[in-house]
Enzyme design. Structure first.
Site, PDB file in Angstrom:
ATOM      1  N   CYS A   1      -0.302 -14.022   0.269  1.00 40.52           N
ATOM      2  CA  CYS A   1       0.356 -15.199   0.850  1.00 40.52           C
ATOM      3  C   CYS A   1       0.501 -16.288  -0.209  1.00 40.52           C
ATOM      4  O   CYS A   1      -0.209 -16.334  -1.186  1.00 40.52           O
ATOM      5  CB  CYS A   1      -0.490 -15.747   1.994  1.00 40.52           C
ATOM      6  SG  CYS A   1      -0.854 -14.502   3.228  1.00 40.52           S
TER       7      CYS A   1
ATOM      8  N   ARG B   1       5.089 -13.049  -5.010  1.00 36.28           N
ATOM      9  CA  ARG B   1       3.779 -12.532  -4.583  1.00 36.28           C
ATOM     10  C   ARG B   1       3.923 -11.522  -3.449  1.00 36.28           C
ATOM     11  O   ARG B   1       2.971 -10.843  -3.082  1.00 36.28           O
ATOM     12  CB  ARG B   1       2.889 -13.686  -4.123  1.00 36.28           C
ATOM     13  CG  ARG B   1       2.648 -14.732  -5.183  1.00 36.28           C
ATOM     14  CD  ARG B   1       2.338 -16.077  -4.561  1.00 36.28           C
ATOM     15  NE  ARG B   1       0.975 -16.164  -4.128  1.00 36.28           N
ATOM     16  CZ  ARG B   1      -0.013 -16.672  -4.869  1.00 36.28           C
ATOM     17  NH1 ARG B   1       0.249 -17.131  -6.061  1.00 36.28           N
ATOM     18  NH2 ARG B   1      -1.239 -16.739  -4.431  1.00 36.28           N
TER      19      ARG B   1
ATOM     20  N   TRP C   1       1.947 -12.597   3.957  1.00 38.60           N
ATOM     21  CA  TRP C   1       1.916 -11.139   3.743  1.00 38.60           C
ATOM     22  C   TRP C   1       0.971 -10.628   4.808  1.00 38.60           C
ATOM     23  O   TRP C   1      -0.232 -10.896   4.784  1.00 38.60           O
ATOM     24  CB  TRP C   1       1.391 -10.857   2.334  1.00 38.60           C
ATOM     25  CG  TRP C   1       1.498  -9.434   1.938  1.00 38.60           C
ATOM     26  CD1 TRP C   1       2.630  -8.745   1.607  1.00 38.60           C
ATOM     27  CD2 TRP C   1       0.421  -8.492   1.831  1.00 38.60           C
ATOM     28  NE1 TRP C   1       2.325  -7.449   1.289  1.00 38.60           N
ATOM     29  CE2 TRP C   1       0.980  -7.257   1.419  1.00 38.60           C
ATOM     30  CE3 TRP C   1      -0.948  -8.566   2.021  1.00 38.60           C
ATOM     31  CZ2 TRP C   1       0.226  -6.116   1.206  1.00 38.60           C
ATOM     32  CZ3 TRP C   1      -1.715  -7.434   1.817  1.00 38.60           C
ATOM     33  CH2 TRP C   1      -1.122  -6.229   1.423  1.00 38.60           C
TER      34      TRP C   1
ATOM     35  N   ASN D   1      -4.428 -18.586   3.434  1.00 46.02           N
ATOM     36  CA  ASN D   1      -4.310 -17.369   2.632  1.00 46.02           C
ATOM     37  C   ASN D   1      -5.707 -16.760   2.581  1.00 46.02           C
ATOM     38  O   ASN D   1      -6.661 -17.423   2.182  1.00 46.02           O
ATOM     39  CB  ASN D   1      -3.810 -17.702   1.216  1.00 46.02           C
ATOM     40  CG  ASN D   1      -3.763 -16.450   0.338  1.00 46.02           C
ATOM     41  OD1 ASN D   1      -3.780 -15.331   0.852  1.00 46.02           O
ATOM     42  ND2 ASN D   1      -3.738 -16.645  -0.964  1.00 46.02           N
ATOM     43  N   GLY D   2      -5.831 -15.502   3.015  1.00 48.14           N
ATOM     44  CA  GLY D   2      -7.148 -14.844   2.989  1.00 48.14           C
ATOM     45  C   GLY D   2      -7.378 -14.075   4.274  1.00 48.14           C
ATOM     46  O   GLY D   2      -6.487 -13.935   5.096  1.00 48.14           O
TER      47      GLY D   2
ATOM     48  N   GLU E   1       0.050   5.816 -15.343  1.00 48.04           N
ATOM     49  CA  GLU E   1       0.742   4.518 -15.245  1.00 48.04           C
ATOM     50  C   GLU E   1       2.232   4.722 -15.015  1.00 48.04           C
ATOM     51  O   GLU E   1       2.842   4.037 -14.185  1.00 48.04           O
ATOM     52  CB  GLU E   1       0.489   3.688 -16.498  1.00 48.04           C
ATOM     53  CG  GLU E   1       1.239   2.375 -16.552  1.00 48.04           C
ATOM     54  CD  GLU E   1       1.022   1.484 -15.333  1.00 48.04           C
ATOM     55  OE1 GLU E   1       0.063   1.690 -14.574  1.00 48.04           O
ATOM     56  OE2 GLU E   1       1.860   0.579 -15.121  1.00 48.04           O
TER      57      GLU E   1
ATOM     58  N   LYS F   1       4.381   3.286 -11.747  1.00 51.23           N
ATOM     59  CA  LYS F   1       5.609   2.480 -11.886  1.00 51.23           C
ATOM     60  C   LYS F   1       6.731   3.084 -11.064  1.00 51.23           C
ATOM     61  O   LYS F   1       7.432   2.411 -10.318  1.00 51.23           O
ATOM     62  CB  LYS F   1       6.054   2.423 -13.358  1.00 51.23           C
ATOM     63  CG  LYS F   1       5.326   1.441 -14.225  1.00 51.23           C
ATOM     64  CD  LYS F   1       5.520   0.020 -13.882  1.00 51.23           C
ATOM     65  CE  LYS F   1       4.510  -0.696 -13.080  1.00 51.23           C
ATOM     66  NZ  LYS F   1       3.121  -0.563 -13.122  1.00 51.23           N
TER      67      LYS F   1
ATOM     68  N   GLU G   1       6.071   2.852  -7.152  1.00 50.92           N
ATOM     69  CA  GLU G   1       5.977   1.539  -6.490  1.00 50.92           C
ATOM     70  C   GLU G   1       7.297   0.789  -6.454  1.00 50.92           C
ATOM     71  O   GLU G   1       7.462  -0.106  -5.634  1.00 50.92           O
ATOM     72  CB  GLU G   1       4.876   0.679  -7.102  1.00 50.92           C
ATOM     73  CG  GLU G   1       5.124   0.152  -8.481  1.00 50.92           C
ATOM     74  CD  GLU G   1       3.996  -0.801  -8.912  1.00 50.92           C
ATOM     75  OE1 GLU G   1       3.381  -1.454  -8.069  1.00 50.92           O
ATOM     76  OE2 GLU G   1       3.759  -0.871 -10.116  1.00 50.92           O
TER      77      GLU G   1
ATOM     78  N   HIS H   1      -4.001  24.702 -11.747  1.00 51.35           N
ATOM     79  CA  HIS H   1      -5.132  24.749 -10.789  1.00 51.35           C
ATOM     80  C   HIS H   1      -4.722  24.257  -9.414  1.00 51.35           C
ATOM     81  O   HIS H   1      -5.559  23.795  -8.637  1.00 51.35           O
ATOM     82  CB  HIS H   1      -6.314  23.942 -11.353  1.00 51.35           C
ATOM     83  CG  HIS H   1      -6.785  24.469 -12.674  1.00 51.35           C
ATOM     84  ND1 HIS H   1      -7.518  25.624 -12.808  1.00 51.35           N
ATOM     85  CD2 HIS H   1      -6.536  24.029 -13.931  1.00 51.35           C
ATOM     86  CE1 HIS H   1      -7.738  25.857 -14.087  1.00 51.35           C
ATOM     87  NE2 HIS H   1      -7.156  24.913 -14.797  1.00 51.35           N
TER      88      HIS H   1
ATOM     89  N   LYS I   1       2.001  -9.201  -5.394  1.00 52.28           N
ATOM     90  CA  LYS I   1       1.732  -9.283  -6.835  1.00 52.28           C
ATOM     91  C   LYS I   1       0.238  -9.363  -7.099  1.00 52.28           C
ATOM     92  O   LYS I   1      -0.255  -8.789  -8.057  1.00 52.28           O
ATOM     93  CB  LYS I   1       2.417 -10.522  -7.430  1.00 52.28           C
ATOM     94  CG  LYS I   1       2.160 -10.686  -8.928  1.00 52.28           C
ATOM     95  CD  LYS I   1       2.682  -9.509  -9.718  1.00 52.28           C
ATOM     96  CE  LYS I   1       2.357  -9.587 -11.182  1.00 52.28           C
ATOM     97  NZ  LYS I   1       2.680  -8.330 -11.906  1.00 52.28           N
TER      98      LYS I   1
HETATM   99  C1  AGP Z   1       0.870  -2.717 -10.783  1.00 55.20           C
HETATM  100  O1  AGP Z   1       2.236  -2.465 -11.030  1.00 55.20           O
HETATM  101  C2  AGP Z   1       0.622  -3.078  -9.346  1.00 55.20           C
HETATM  102  N1  AGP Z   1       1.372  -4.200  -8.966  1.00 55.20           N
HETATM  103  C3  AGP Z   1      -0.839  -3.140  -8.987  1.00 55.20           C
HETATM  104  O2  AGP Z   1      -1.342  -1.823  -9.105  1.00 55.20           O
HETATM  105  C4  AGP Z   1      -1.740  -4.070  -9.838  1.00 55.20           C
HETATM  106  O3  AGP Z   1      -1.879  -3.550 -11.144  1.00 55.20           O
HETATM  107  C5  AGP Z   1      -3.129  -4.092  -9.178  1.00 55.20           C
HETATM  108  O4  AGP Z   1      -2.992  -4.658  -7.896  1.00 55.20           O
HETATM  109  C6  AGP Z   1      -4.162  -4.879  -9.991  1.00 55.20           C
HETATM  110  O5  AGP Z   1      -3.773  -6.219 -10.072  1.00 55.20           O
HETATM  111  P1  AGP Z   1      -4.589  -7.178 -11.079  1.00 55.20           P
HETATM  112  O6  AGP Z   1      -4.389  -6.622 -12.470  1.00 55.20           O
HETATM  113  O7  AGP Z   1      -3.981  -8.538 -10.896  1.00 55.20           O
HETATM  114  O8  AGP Z   1      -6.038  -7.141 -10.680  1.00 55.20           O
END
Ligand code: AGP
Length: 593
Positions: free
Chosen positions: A2, A27, A73, A99-100, A470, A474, A477, A493, A588
């Protein structure tokens, strides 16, 4: 996560709140709302939609002394107009944004219902509003009611609160979720981070846990839960500018941030090497040397960067373990006698990691935080902090932060080893990245094919396995294609059962030590009809390889390879019409567990 904005005395209140929420859109959110102080009751506007739709609801002529805003969110309760913030207490005495996540909201909801309080939403936020109202009715003072409510709340909150009838003050309370004060000569501001306030003020204060208080147009009053007197606070400036959130002609923040990678590496060299020596805190280096176990904790992309860091530090003979934060938080394993914890987090606000910190604090072991966000919770909780200096990363999909994390870990390992060769090697990587940027048209072509698929595999061995994880994250997501990153040797396997005609299999080849076996894996999937895309280093390239990137030392090869993967994900998402900077369901910074 949020987003929150609030202000008192701001002459352009409407535009501050709306433009401020727009800077927080990155965010991730699914509903938005605003409230303005008004004689009878606050004027409230809410919508299960984007901020630009909310903007159309608010009269241009609207003026008020106090205002708050929120992008939600959804955690408790679906993203509906009813559940959108701001929320109002039973008798309308308090209107707030949050937020929380409140862990004990059900018990509080029951207690308040038994006392006759009505609820109109499924949110934990409305429980907070009624709790504050209840305590206010008992104590007759807002600050006392806030203090009492904070003692009863369990969980995370950043709260900004309008008290009906008080046209001077905007109240706040903070625990675990970020909340900053922006201090100006004749107006004061609150927001979840710097961005909304950058155009209005230069002095900031990041509230710490269990702080609460109020802002008026010419006063900032901050209190700690235990004390009664005002807390002494000191403002700091930020080197962020509103330029940082400027797209500078790019179509998306993600593309801009992919192509900032070379500058990110330069900034890290400038900040951690003076041309002759590494510039790390000697106490940190001694702590690493003296520790008998390094324990990395992280999530998502940052976790993938830790896997690279593990290899760098194991090469120095260190014992290194890497855990996903949400796992270690509940199953904390420590096998060393004097471990050093290393938390890696771009945002510095990830809830899973904040949970881990509570465990670490119990054991009193030292903590190093590697983060891109100065003043964040994880920065403040650490014994040592190493900043990434990557500049604000706005796209939800992390790109330049990963490059920064890997580069910083390489610099740290080189400092421990006294290896000066890393610096010229990094300049060599920068040149390689420029050549990758020049290959964009090739990535677009491959994306034409990938965009038509619903499954994909990334394969590699060693560093290429780590970067496959990684690369796969990418892709999934931002394109919503189901993707897996696998060690090449693991295919036989089980996963090879999934290979079918035209299944995309993207294979990294960077290390002469494993070039042969990974190319055998290539043959295995080819024989089963896969559509193979090889991304190889120049010296290991073969005729049919789709992408050949310049040679760099193997331990740094993840940097050009990950840039290729970032581009592939970007262009594939573009062709699939996905929302590149704000993918569905994602935030984010994940500030809820
Ligand atoms: C990465 O593309 C994602 N948005 C997500 O996995 C992110 O890396 C993860 O939430 C960790 O965030 P941080 O590095 O702010 O702790």
């Amino acid at each position: 996560m949020c987003g929150i904005v609030g202000a008192v005395g701001c002459r352009q209140l409407r535009s501050y709140l709306i433009d401020g929420l727009k800077t927080l859109e990155y965010r991730g959110y699914d509903s938005s709302g605003l409230a303005f102080s008004h004689e009878e009751a606050p004027l409230i506007y809410r919508i299960p939609g984007r901020v630009h739709l909310l903007e159309e609801m608010v009269p241009l002529s609207l003026e008020a002394g106090i205002g708050i805003g929120h992008t939600r969110w959804a955690t408790h309760g679906a993203p509906t107009e009813t559940n959108a913030h701001p929320h109002i207490s039973h008798s309308g005495l308090f209107t707030l944004v949050h937020n929380g996540v409140i862990d004990n909201y059900r018990a509080l909801h029951q207690m308040l219902s038994d006392l006759g309080y009505q609820f109109n939403t499924e949110t934990d936020t409305e429980v907070i509003a009624n709790l504050i109202e209840h305590n206010y009715k008992q104590m007759g003072d807002v600050l006392k009611a806030l203090r009492q409510s904070m003692k009863m709340l369990e969980g995370s909150y950043a709260l900004v609160i309008i008290h009906q009838g008080d046209d001077e003050r905007l109240f706040f309370a903070k625990n675990h979720s970020p909340l900053l004060i922006g201090h100006g000569p004749d107006a004061n501001f609150l927001a979840s981070d710097y961005l909304p306030m950058l155009k209005h003020v230069k002095d900031f204060y990041a509230l710490t846990d269990h702080q609460f208080g109020y802002i008026s147009k010419d006063e900032v009053a901050v209190f700690d839960l235990p004390g009664n007197s005002k807390a002494k606070i000191s403002y700091h400036q930020t080197d962020l500018t509103s330029e940082d959130i400027n797209l500078e002609g790019y179509p998306h923040y993600m593309l801009k941030e992919i192509e900032e990678a070379d500058n990110v590496i330069r900034h890290l060299i400038d900040n951690y090497h003076d041309g002759r020596n590494y510039l790390f805190n000697p106490k940190l280096l001694d702590t690493i040397t003296a520790s008998d176990q390094l324990i990395f904790l992280a999530c998502g992309t940052s976790y993938h960067a830790c896997l690279i860091g593990k290899r760098y530090l194991e090469a120095l003979g260190k014992r290194v373990d890497v855990y996903i934060a949400s796992e270690w938080a509940y199953y904390p394993v420590i096998t060393g006698k004097n471990p050093l914890f290393i938390i890696v987090s771009q945002s510095g606000e990830t809830a899973d990691l904040i949970h881990c910190v509570k465990n670490i604090k119990q054991y009193k072991f030292p903590l190093l935080t590697i983060t891109n966000t100065k003043g964040s919770t994880l920065d403040r909780e650490a014994n040592f902090t190493l900043l990434l200096f990557a500049g604000i990363e706005i796209a939800v999909a992390s790109t330049k932060a990963y490059v920064a994390q890997v580069t910083l870990l390489a610099l740290l390992a080189a400092a421990l080893k006294g290896d000066s060769q890393l610096i010229p090697d990094l300049y060599h990587v920068i040149e390689a990245l420029k050549k990758v940027i020049d290959m964009k048209s090739k990535f677009e072509k491959i994306a034409d094919f990938l965009a038509t698929k619903e499954n994909a595999f990334y394969l590699g061995r060693g560093f290429d396995y780590d970067v496959s994880l990684e690369a796969s994250l990418k892709l999934k997501e931002i394109t919503y294609i189901h993707s897996e990153g696998l060690p090449g040797g693991e295919l036989k396997h089980g996963p090879i059962a999934l290979i079918d005609k035209d299944t995309p299999v993207i294979i990294f080849v960077s290390d002469s030590l494993t070039a042969l076996p990974i190319r055998s894996n290539l043959q295995e999937v080819l024989a089963r009809g896969a559509h193979v895309i090889v991304i190889s280093s120049q010296s290991l390239a073969k005729g049919k390889d789709a992408i050949v990137v310049p040679d760099v030392p193997v331990h740094l090869s993840v940097l050009p390879k990950v840039m290729v993967a970032q581009y592939l994900a970007y262009y594939t998402a573009l062709k699939r019409g996905a929302n590149i900077d704000k993918p569905r369901n994602l935030a984010k910074s994940v500030t809820v567990e």
